[in-house]
Design a protein around this motif. Sequence first.
Motif, PDB file in Angstrom:
ATOM      1  N   ASN A 235       0.814  -1.202   0.000  1.00 44.52           N
ATOM      2  CA  ASN A 235       0.000   0.000   0.000  1.00 44.52           C
ATOM      3  C   ASN A 235       0.856   1.264   0.000  1.00 44.52           C
ATOM      4  OD1 ASN A 235      -2.411   1.553   0.195  1.00 44.52           O
ATOM      5  ND2 ASN A 235      -2.107   1.765   2.394  1.00 44.52           N
ATOM      6  N   GLU A 236       0.511   2.189  -0.908  1.00 38.10           N
ATOM      7  CA  GLU A 236       1.173   3.488  -1.041  1.00 38.10           C
ATOM      8  C   GLU A 236       2.635   3.374  -1.459  1.00 38.10           C
ATOM      9  OE1 GLU A 236      -0.530   6.147  -1.025  1.00 38.10           O
ATOM     10  OE2 GLU A 236      -2.384   5.562  -0.004  1.00 38.10           O
ATOM     11  N   GLN A 237       3.020   2.226  -2.008  1.00 36.72           N
ATOM     12  CA  GLN A 237       4.378   2.067  -2.512  1.00 36.72           C
ATOM     13  C   GLN A 237       4.356   1.829  -4.018  1.00 36.72           C
ATOM     14  OE1 GLN A 237       6.765  -0.777  -0.380  1.00 36.72           O
ATOM     15  NE2 GLN A 237       6.200   0.028   1.633  1.00 36.72           N
ATOM     16  N   GLU A 238       5.427   2.251  -4.680  1.00 41.66           N
ATOM     17  CA  GLU A 238       5.510   2.095  -6.120  1.00 41.66           C
ATOM     18  C   GLU A 238       5.712   0.630  -6.504  1.00 41.66           C
ATOM     19  OE1 GLU A 238       7.024   6.169  -8.247  1.00 41.66           O
ATOM     20  OE2 GLU A 238       8.566   4.737  -7.633  1.00 41.66           O
TER      21      GLU A 238
ATOM     22  N   THR B 169       1.790   3.595  -8.393  1.00 44.53           N
ATOM     23  CA  THR B 169       1.703   3.406  -6.952  1.00 44.53           C
ATOM     24  C   THR B 169       0.445   2.628  -6.585  1.00 44.53           C
ATOM     25  OG1 THR B 169       2.883   5.475  -6.548  1.00 44.53           O
ATOM     26  CG2 THR B 169       1.590   4.584  -4.720  1.00 44.53           C
TER      27      THR B 169
ATOM     28  N   ILE C 106      -2.644   1.429  -4.252  1.00 45.88           N
ATOM     29  CA  ILE C 106      -3.526   2.000  -3.233  1.00 45.88           C
ATOM     30  C   ILE C 106      -4.447   0.881  -2.757  1.00 45.88           C
ATOM     31  CG2 ILE C 106      -5.238   3.760  -2.685  1.00 45.88           C
ATOM     32  CD1 ILE C 106      -4.218   5.339  -5.125  1.00 45.88           C
TER      33      ILE C 106
ATOM     34  N   THR D 154      -6.839  -3.746  -5.053  1.00 47.63           N
ATOM     35  CA  THR D 154      -5.879  -2.643  -5.108  1.00 47.63           C
ATOM     36  C   THR D 154      -6.129  -1.761  -6.327  1.00 47.63           C
ATOM     37  OG1 THR D 154      -4.206  -4.050  -4.040  1.00 47.63           O
ATOM     38  CG2 THR D 154      -3.414  -2.068  -5.172  1.00 47.63           C
TER      39      THR D 154
END
Length: 333
Positions: A220-223, A229, A231, A241
């Motif tokens: 989550n919230e990472q590339e 990215t 979510i 996601t």
Amino acid sequence: MTTGLTRRGVFGVAAAAGAAALLPGGTAKAAAPMRNELPPAWHRFKWGEFEATVISDGSLPLGKPQDSFVGPGANQITGLLAGEFLDPEAATLEQNILVLNTGRQLLLFDTGMGESMGADSQMFGPTTGRMLANLRAAGIQPEQIDMVVATHAHCDHVWGLVDARGQRVFPNAQVAINEADVRFWTDDANKRGPAFMNAFIEGAKKNLNAYRDRFVMVRNEQEVVPGVTAIFTPGHTVGHTCYAITSRGRTMVNTGDLAHHQVLLLRHPMMEFSFDTDPKQSAQTRSRMLDRLATDRHAVLSYHFPWPGLGHVRKAGEGFDWVASPMNVTNLG
């Protein structure tokens, strides 16, 4: 001088002209044969430095909408659909698959229904499973795909990973997916509840297990890759996601199955969908994420909205409106 033509008169002239063409001695010949086939469906545009192509996997008919959309606001389904000139007796979704060329990698977001599960691959009818043909029509070969990025592990999103023989359709690709979804949808202990669960799990096992040595677990919230990215938006599945795609300061969010219908689940975001793993959580996630999209004014690519699924979400009363705007994001210049 006035012609005296009325609206009825104009239509009368047109009808007479059409009839004249069919009279003996006219130029009209036998009618052209019906084609009875769909043209290749793909749509290409630039997004910052990236090139994006939307590929259709075909339409996905759900049947009577009240069978799939339930809970808060469901008593308004007929009026909502009729008011938007949609069939109130049948809900039909699209399947909009994104191919993203970042200049370094070629990413495919979801794979459609495919043909891996035989008759079950047509559980929604014969109009699905067109991703590969349309991918090739757009000039993209499956062996060119570097990574398949899955929004979740449902049939219409990952069953195109392997063919009917169980062979990888994308021989050079990694598969990026949320680990919670992999665990849930490959676990036979979850074959309970709705009748579709058995087929969904068997299909996920066949398709995902073929890429076990190529998984990239998204966070989550990472590339996932530069510019893309993850979510975390759970509810529809345990690991559903969305993906924010950002280039040159512009962001487009691939929302997957955050909302299945551009009218029903936007006007009433707390309405529930019968294929949700956790309908209550899904509704809460959807409402929160739609508010975020409307506030941030990000472009949206929705998997199931009308082709090609591109547009924006805006606040409208207690819910939201879908503003389809493919031309606003289409620019090959």
